[in-house]
Every structure is written in structure tokens, then in C-alpha cells.
Design a protein around this motif. Structure first.
Motif, PDB file in Angstrom:
ATOM      1  N   LYS A  98       0.830  -1.201   0.000  1.00 10.05           N
ATOM      2  CA  LYS A  98       0.000   0.000   0.000  1.00 10.05           C
ATOM      3  C   LYS A  98       0.869   1.257   0.000  1.00 10.05           C
ATOM      4  CE  LYS A  98      -4.037   1.776   2.397  1.00 10.05           C
ATOM      5  NZ  LYS A  98      -4.819   1.661   3.640  1.00 10.05           N
ATOM      6  N   GLU A  99       1.849   1.235   0.871  1.00 10.03           N
ATOM      7  CA  GLU A  99       2.754   2.375   0.972  1.00 10.03           C
ATOM      8  C   GLU A  99       3.433   2.642  -0.375  1.00 10.03           C
ATOM      9  OE1 GLU A  99       5.175   1.731   4.353  1.00 10.03           O
ATOM     10  OE2 GLU A  99       6.520   3.375   3.819  1.00 10.03           O
TER      11      GLU A  99
ATOM     12  N   ILE B 101       1.070   4.112  -2.909  1.00 13.30           N
ATOM     13  CA  ILE B 101       0.834   5.550  -2.656  1.00 13.30           C
ATOM     14  C   ILE B 101       2.045   6.375  -3.095  1.00 13.30           C
ATOM     15  CG2 ILE B 101       0.440   7.293  -0.875  1.00 13.30           C
ATOM     16  CD1 ILE B 101      -1.115   5.116   0.674  1.00 13.30           C
ATOM     17  N   MET B 102       3.223   5.831  -2.798  1.00 10.07           N
ATOM     18  CA  MET B 102       4.437   6.547  -3.232  1.00 10.07           C
ATOM     19  C   MET B 102       4.399   6.782  -4.733  1.00 10.07           C
ATOM     20  SD  MET B 102       7.176   4.449  -1.012  1.00 10.07           S
ATOM     21  CE  MET B 102       8.707   5.290  -0.976  1.00 10.07           C
TER      22      MET B 102
ATOM     23  N   LEU C 224       1.754   6.916  -6.667  1.00  9.41           N
ATOM     24  CA  LEU C 224       0.683   7.832  -7.052  1.00  9.41           C
ATOM     25  C   LEU C 224       1.048   9.287  -6.817  1.00  9.41           C
ATOM     26  CD1 LEU C 224      -2.473   5.950  -5.807  1.00  9.41           C
ATOM     27  CD2 LEU C 224      -1.794   6.411  -8.166  1.00  9.41           C
ATOM     28  N   VAL C 225       1.810   9.538  -5.757  1.00 11.08           N
ATOM     29  CA  VAL C 225       2.135  10.935  -5.489  1.00 11.08           C
ATOM     30  C   VAL C 225       3.393  11.368  -6.221  1.00 11.08           C
ATOM     31  CG1 VAL C 225       0.960  10.935  -3.263  1.00 11.08           C
ATOM     32  CG2 VAL C 225       3.411  10.447  -3.364  1.00 11.08           C
ATOM     33  N   GLY C 226       3.985  10.429  -7.008  1.00  9.33           N
ATOM     34  CA  GLY C 226       5.068  10.839  -7.890  1.00  9.33           C
ATOM     35  C   GLY C 226       6.475  10.563  -7.395  1.00  9.33           C
ATOM     36  N   ALA C 227       6.625   9.583  -6.485  1.00  2.00           N
ATOM     37  CA  ALA C 227       7.981   9.186  -6.114  1.00  2.00           C
ATOM     38  C   ALA C 227       8.592   8.448  -7.301  1.00  2.00           C
ATOM     39  CB  ALA C 227       7.953   8.276  -4.888  1.00  2.00           C
ATOM     40  N   THR C 228       9.880   8.668  -7.553  1.00  2.00           N
ATOM     41  CA  THR C 228      10.502   7.999  -8.697  1.00  2.00           C
ATOM     42  C   THR C 228      10.771   6.529  -8.355  1.00  2.00           C
ATOM     43  OG1 THR C 228      12.667   8.625  -7.895  1.00  2.00           O
ATOM     44  CG2 THR C 228      11.665  10.078  -9.517  1.00  2.00           C
ATOM     45  N   ASP C 229      10.930   5.739  -9.411  1.00  2.00           N
ATOM     46  CA  ASP C 229      11.216   4.318  -9.235  1.00  2.00           C
ATOM     47  C   ASP C 229      12.478   4.108  -8.412  1.00  2.00           C
ATOM     48  OD1 ASP C 229       9.278   2.715 -10.242  1.00  2.00           O
ATOM     49  OD2 ASP C 229      10.656   1.663 -11.598  1.00  2.00           O
TER      50      ASP C 229
ATOM     51  N   PHE D  71      13.757   6.054  -6.231  1.00  2.00           N
ATOM     52  CA  PHE D  71      13.506   6.402  -4.836  1.00  2.00           C
ATOM     53  C   PHE D  71      12.847   5.239  -4.098  1.00  2.00           C
ATOM     54  CE2 PHE D  71      11.016   8.201  -1.402  1.00  2.00           C
ATOM     55  CZ  PHE D  71      11.893   9.109  -0.849  1.00  2.00           C
TER      56      PHE D  71
ATOM     57  N   SER E 193       6.588  10.209 -13.180  1.00  2.00           N
ATOM     58  CA  SER E 193       6.691  10.588 -11.766  1.00  2.00           C
ATOM     59  C   SER E 193       6.518  12.086 -11.597  1.00  2.00           C
ATOM     60  CB  SER E 193       8.053  10.163 -11.204  1.00  2.00           C
ATOM     61  OG  SER E 193       8.180   8.766 -11.250  1.00  2.00           O
ATOM     62  N   ARG E 194       7.193  12.845 -12.476  1.00  2.00           N
ATOM     63  CA  ARG E 194       7.108  14.310 -12.367  1.00  2.00           C
ATOM     64  C   ARG E 194       5.675  14.790 -12.618  1.00  2.00           C
ATOM     65  NH1 ARG E 194      11.149  16.450 -10.641  1.00  2.00           N
ATOM     66  NH2 ARG E 194      13.209  15.536 -10.939  1.00  2.00           N
TER      67      ARG E 194
ATOM     68  N   ARG F 217       2.941  13.146 -12.029  1.00  2.00           N
ATOM     69  CA  ARG F 217       2.056  12.811 -10.905  1.00  2.00           C
ATOM     70  C   ARG F 217       2.202  13.776  -9.742  1.00  2.00           C
ATOM     71  NH1 ARG F 217       2.740   6.299 -10.897  1.00  2.00           N
ATOM     72  NH2 ARG F 217       1.729   5.936 -12.898  1.00  2.00           N
ATOM     73  N   ARG F 218       3.349  14.417  -9.652  1.00  2.00           N
ATOM     74  CA  ARG F 218       3.504  15.416  -8.589  1.00  2.00           C
ATOM     75  C   ARG F 218       2.630  16.642  -8.848  1.00  2.00           C
ATOM     76  NH1 ARG F 218      10.088  14.969  -7.761  1.00  2.00           N
ATOM     77  NH2 ARG F 218      10.053  12.698  -7.843  1.00  2.00           N
TER      78      ARG F 218
ATOM     79  N   ILE G 197      -4.619  12.752  -6.734  1.00  3.71           N
ATOM     80  CA  ILE G 197      -5.410  11.557  -7.018  1.00  3.71           C
ATOM     81  C   ILE G 197      -6.099  11.090  -5.739  1.00  3.71           C
ATOM     82  CG2 ILE G 197      -5.379   9.271  -8.091  1.00  3.71           C
ATOM     83  CD1 ILE G 197      -2.646  10.002  -9.280  1.00  3.71           C
TER      84      ILE G 197
ATOM     85  N   LEU H 227      -2.341   5.533   5.095  1.00  7.45           N
ATOM     86  CA  LEU H 227      -1.522   4.589   5.841  1.00  7.45           C
ATOM     87  C   LEU H 227      -2.013   4.571   7.279  1.00  7.45           C
ATOM     88  CD1 LEU H 227       1.862   5.617   4.249  1.00  7.45           C
ATOM     89  CD2 LEU H 227       0.596   3.499   3.859  1.00  7.45           C
TER      90      LEU H 227
ATOM     91  N   PHE I 249       3.692  12.600   3.961  1.00  7.56           N
ATOM     92  CA  PHE I 249       4.289  11.494   3.196  1.00  7.56           C
ATOM     93  C   PHE I 249       4.481  11.847   1.720  1.00  7.56           C
ATOM     94  CE2 PHE I 249       3.798   7.318   1.018  1.00  7.56           C
ATOM     95  CZ  PHE I 249       4.856   6.646   1.608  1.00  7.56           C
ATOM     96  N   ALA I 250       3.452  12.487   1.148  1.00  5.67           N
ATOM     97  CA  ALA I 250       3.513  12.820  -0.284  1.00  5.67           C
ATOM     98  C   ALA I 250       4.666  13.772  -0.597  1.00  5.67           C
ATOM     99  CB  ALA I 250       2.198  13.431  -0.736  1.00  5.67           C
TER     100      ALA I 250
ATOM    101  N   VAL J 180       8.323  11.713   0.115  1.00  2.79           N
ATOM    102  CA  VAL J 180       8.788  10.730  -0.865  1.00  2.79           C
ATOM    103  C   VAL J 180       9.050  11.338  -2.233  1.00  2.79           C
ATOM    104  CG1 VAL J 180       7.656   8.835   0.339  1.00  2.79           C
ATOM    105  CG2 VAL J 180       6.486   9.958  -1.563  1.00  2.79           C
ATOM    106  N   THR J 181       8.761  12.626  -2.380  1.00  2.00           N
ATOM    107  CA  THR J 181       9.092  13.248  -3.659  1.00  2.00           C
ATOM    108  C   THR J 181      10.241  14.241  -3.492  1.00  2.00           C
ATOM    109  OG1 THR J 181       7.297  14.801  -3.246  1.00  2.00           O
ATOM    110  CG2 THR J 181       6.819  12.979  -4.708  1.00  2.00           C
TER     111      THR J 181
END
Lengths: 281, 246
Positions: A195-196, A199-200, A202-207, A209, B75-76, B78-79, B83, B91, B102-103, B106-107
Motif C-alpha cells: 500500500k505504501e 501511494i508513493m 501515485l504521489v510521484g515518487a521515482t522508481d 527512490f 513521476s514528475r 504525478r507530482r 489523485i 496509511l 508522506f507525499a 517521498v518526492t
């Protein structure tokens, strides 16, 4: 920083499996290390022995000294040959008496034949080359016999080859198991954190990362496995030294290479697994 | 800003999910995506945030094309998207504040700005007082607000919401919907998949209706007949929610 702490969290989630991963890496490197140690020690023994490897050709009694000198000149020009010496009957007797000590008086002058001793260049002392030189010397009609310790040279070589092959085979088998186990640990962690991770994404964390903590996890395990293996091999070497024969240990470069090998296994295990499982999250 | 051109999507096991989909969404627009379950709403949203690629046609979002987008570009992108899902996707082991943070973490957002941004987003959704609550301590509506705060944290140009009120009671639904309208009023486009026809009828937003993977109605194309559909949707036989769920 985050990646490191995340990596440790991952390992904490599956402590037993993580430990197993470290230990199998250690076993793998231990197998490599042990047989590697045997190989380098045989290598060293061979080097010492090889320095003494010589082809000894016994000259029949009636031979003219001129013929022997001419033959020695010919042999000295063989590309494999470093040096040629003549040992007269008297010198042979002298040497035998010295080596035999208390049995010195069993020898009488004239019992031992004269001989020529041929020393080979380094790198030209393997069984095949030695044999080919010996065969060529044998063609002189005044040579009675040629000796070159063929049996034990071949045995040592064979032993070293066996040690090398056995070490590589066992090491590779353990390495495969280690990579699979590390992969399984990663799989569990990825599933537990599905899940974590989603979400990472979806919010745009790179692969990269997302993967980094897993790779660091593998790296840490690999290095730990390497250090553990080093301890194992060191203890084994001490035991052999204490109770059996004197051996040499790995030098610094080899130790470093072993630990890098562990790190490589750990990262490889992570890389393979993380790529496969992240796709499913 | 968002453009789908003759998009088709097929899944190996469940067959055609979308066919011949063409529409555009302009900056700041509010768009309902309606249709029975299995009609392709979720698939379209997934194509928008590029979780999936079409088998045919092109999805173009803010300069990123499905034809050649790299992982990094996605990735860029989606920032810059927000969504939101029916099931909130929070979580459980983190507080509301930590979920929103968190959002950013992680970015790789600069640490100094995180605190202010998080508190602003929570205030915006009306949950400033519940920052330290865990999801299990919050009502469904509140949880969805946390998810929306998380989606808003990077100032998205569009908020993509997949049945955001699907799990909520009437009152919470109204609250969350009002929040989405407010967000839209401040300039962020909203694309909301729903099969809550009341919601669609009561507002005057553009409606795109799907059925069996085809676009059957777009109120922007026929503004005069801007009808929110009168009949409840016929549940499609081929409906298969599992293929759609992320």
C-alpha cells in the motif's frame, strides 16, 4: 538517510529471513574462501617446488665429456631452459653423503652416475612442458635415464584444479541460494508495504527512490555476509595452522574482493526481486 | 491541458475496456465521468495518471504523452496531479498529518517547506484540529478529507477522483463534494468518476458518460441537451470491477 532507515525497517520486519540471507551469503563466500585458500596455498607450494623442478638426466659411464658438453650447450638453448649444470660422479657422491647423514658410508665412489641438471624458466614448469623437455633430452644416446618427479608435480596440479573447481561449484550454489533467500525477504517486505509503495507511486515518487531502500538492504546484508565469511575462513585457517600445516592467508586485496563479492550478491538478490515484485504492486 | 485522442484499451483476459475515446478537459474545468461499473471510468482515470498505457490512440496530459513518456516524466507529472480514491488509501499507522506529509517526503520536497504546506492543506480541508489523529479515529468523510489534503499538497492543476464519495453516507458525501467544488473554484480542474446520479443532477457540471467502454454522452458536445441521465444506469453484464481496481 531516509533510505537507510527504511532499509533497516525492512529487515526488522523479517528478522529471521534477513539473518538467513546474511548467513547464506556468508556460507557462499566461506566456500569460495576456503577453497580459494587451499588453492593459493597449493599455488604457493607449487611455486616453491617449481623453483626446484629440474630435469635430471643420467649420463652413461663411458661417455666422452666432449659429447656431454656439446649436449649441454644444445639443451641450454631450448627456449624453456634457464640453466644447465653438470654433476660429476664425485659431486653426486658428495651430495648423497651430505643428504643421507649417518648412512653416508654406504656409498662408495663410482656407485652414483654423473648427470646433467636442467633448470626450467618460471612459467615453463607445468607437467606438459617438463615432460616435453625430458623427452627431448632422452633422445641423446648417452643418456641412460631421465627423472623429473613427474608424479607429484602432476598430483599437486590436479589437487589445485580440484580445489578450484570444488570451491567455485559450492560457492556458486550457495550464492544462488543466497540470492533466492534475499529475494524472498524483499518479496515479503514489498508485499507488506504494497500500500505504501502504491501511494508513493501515485504521489510521484521515482522508481529509483522506491527501490533504493531495498538495494541498500541487500548491500548491507551482503557486506555483513562478507565479514561473517571472513571470520569463518580466518578461524578455519587458524585451526589448520595450529594443528596441521603452515598456511598463508588472503592478502588485503583478496579480502576486499570477497566483501565486494558479498555486496554484489546482496544487491543482485535485491535487484532481481524488487524489479519483479514492484511491478505487481 | 488533458486530451484523449481515439484511445482504446484492451486487457488480455477481460477484453475491451475502452474504445474510440476522444475528449478534452480544459484548465479549471469540473468534469463528471459517469456510467455503470465496468464501463471504463477507472480505466480512463488510470490512463490519465499514466498507471497504464492505451493500446491505441494517445493520452496527453500537461505536455506528457502516453506515446513516449519515460518513467521519470510520469513521476514528475504525478507530482502535479492530485489523485483520490473511494477507499482513501491512507496509511493506518500514521497520523493524518504524517499521511499528508508522506507525499512531500517521498518526492524529495525541501524539508523547510513541508510543515507549512501540510498545515495549510489540512486547514483547507477543514481538519486542522485532527492533524494528530490516526485514520481509525476519523470518520469516513474525515479520512477522505485527509486523502484530499494529501492530493492537494503539491498544488495540482487537476484533481482526479475515483468514486470519492462511494464509501460515504449522505452527509459526508455532501461535505466532500462541496470541498471538491471549492477546490475547483480556486482554479484546480476536477475530474470525478461517480455513479451517484443525484450528485450529477444537482450540479451543472460537464458530464461524460461511458457505457461498455464507449463514450455515449458528453454534455460539452451537446450543450442544449445538457441532461444528467434520468434513468439509473443499467449494470453492465460484463462489469468486472477487479480488472479496474488499481
Amino acid at each position: 538517510m531516509r533510505s537507510v532507515s527504511e532499509a533497516l525497517t525492512a529487515s526488522r520486519r523479517a528478522p529471521l529471513l534477513s539473518m538467513l540471507g546474511v548467513v547464506t551469503i556468508a556460507f557462499s563466500l566461506f566456500a569460495f574462501g576456503l577453497f580459494g585458500l587451499v588453492a593459493i596455498n597449493i599455488r604457493k607450494a607449487l611455486d616453491q617446488v617449481e623453483e626446484r623442478v629440474e630435469v635430471r638426466a643420467f649420463v652413461s659411464d663411458s661417455t666422452e665429456i666432449e659429447a656431454v658438453v656439446a649436449a649441454m650447450k644444445d639443451v641450454g638453448e631450448f627456449p624453456e631452459v634457464a640453466r644447465v649444470d653438470y654433476v660429476s660422479k664425485e659431486q653426486a657422491l658428495e651430495r648423497a653423503r651430505k643428504e643421507m647423514g649417518e648412512f653416508a658410508d654406504v656409498f662408495e665412489a663410482g656407485v652414483l652416475p654423473a648427470s646433467i641438471e636442467v633448470y626450467l624458466r618460471s612459467g615453463m614448469r607445468d607437467p606438459t612442458t617438463v615432460k616435453s623437455v625430458a623427452d627431448r633430452i632422452r633422445t641423446y644416446h648417452f643418456i641412460d635415464d631421465v627423472r623429473y618427479g613427474e608424479e607429484w608435480v602432476e598430483k599437486l596440479y590436479r589437487l589445485r584444479n580440484i580445489a578450484t573447481v570444488a570451491g567455485i561449484a559450492l560457492g556458486v550454489a550457495f550464492a544462488a541460494v543466497a540470492i533466492i533467500i534475499i529475494g524472498a525477504t524483499i518479496r515479503m517486505t514489498v508485499l507488506a508495504r504494497a500500500k505504501e509503495i502504491s501511494i508513493m507511486r501515485l504521489v510521484g515518487a521515482t522508481d529509483m527512490f522506491i527501490r533504493l531502500p531495498f538495494l541498500i538492504d541487500g548491500l548491507v546484508k551482503g557486506v555483513l555476509g562478507g565479514l561473517l565469511a571472513l571470520v569463518f575462513v580466518w578461524v578455519a585457517n587458524r585451526v589448520v595452522n595450529e594443528y596441521f600445516i603452515e598456511t598463508i592467508f588472503f592478502n588485503r586485496e583478496m579480502i576486499f574482493l570477497g566483501i565486494v563479492g558479498g555486496a554484489f550478491m546482496g544487491v543482485l538478490g535485491s535487484l532481481v526481486s524488487v524489479g519483479r515484485h514492484l511491478r505487481r504492486v | 491541458m488533458i486530451r484523449l485522442t481515439d484511445v482504446a484499451k484492451e486487457y488480455p483476459r477481460s477484453g475491451v475496456a475502452l474504445a474510440q475515446i476522444t475528449f478534452e478537459v480544459r484548465k479549471g474545468e469540473f468534469v463528471f465521468l459517469t456510467g455503470p461499473s465496468g464501463s471504463g471510468k477507472t480505466t480512463i482515470l488510470k490512463l490519465l495518471y499514466m498507471d497504464d498505457k492505451p493500446n491505441q490512440g494517445e493520452v496527453w496530459v500537461n505536455g506528457v504523452s502516453s506515446l513516449n513518456a519515460s518513467g521519470r516524466e510520469i513521476s514528475r507529472l504525478r507530482r502535479r496531479l492530485g489523485i483520490v480514491f473511494q477507499d482513501f488509501r491512507l496509511l493506518e499507522d500514521r497520523t493524518a498529518e504524517a499521511n499528508v506529509r508522506f507525499a512531500l517526503e517521498v518526492t524529495g520536497a525541501p524539508k523547510a517547506t513541508i510543515r507549512a504546506k501540510v498545515s495549510r492543506a489540512l486547514t483547507q480541508v477543514g481538519l486542522a484540529s485532527k492533524a494528530t489523529s490516526y485514520p481509525r479515529e476519523l470518520s469516513g468523510g474525515e479520512q477522505q478529507r485527509v486523502a484530499i489534503a494529501r492530493a492537494l499538497i503539491n498544488d495540482p492543476f487537476v484533481l482526479i477522483a475515483d468514486e470519492p464519495t462511494g464509501n460515504l453516507d449522505e452527509r459526508a458525501t455532501r461535505g466532500v463534494f462541496q470541498l471538491l467544488r471549492d477546490i475547483n473554484a480556486s482554479g484546480t480542474a476536477v475530474i470525478m468518476a461517480t455513479h451517484d446520479l443525484d450528485l450529477v443532477r444537482r450540479s451543472n457540471y460537464r458530464t461524460i458518460e461511458l457505457n461498455h467502454g464507449r463514450l455515449v454522452f458528453d454534455s460539452a458536445e451537446s450543450p442544449l441537451s445538457a441532461r444528467p441521465p434520468d434513468e439509473p444506469f443499467q449494470e453492465s453484464e460484463a462489469a468486472n470491477d477487479t480488472q479496474e481496481s488499481v
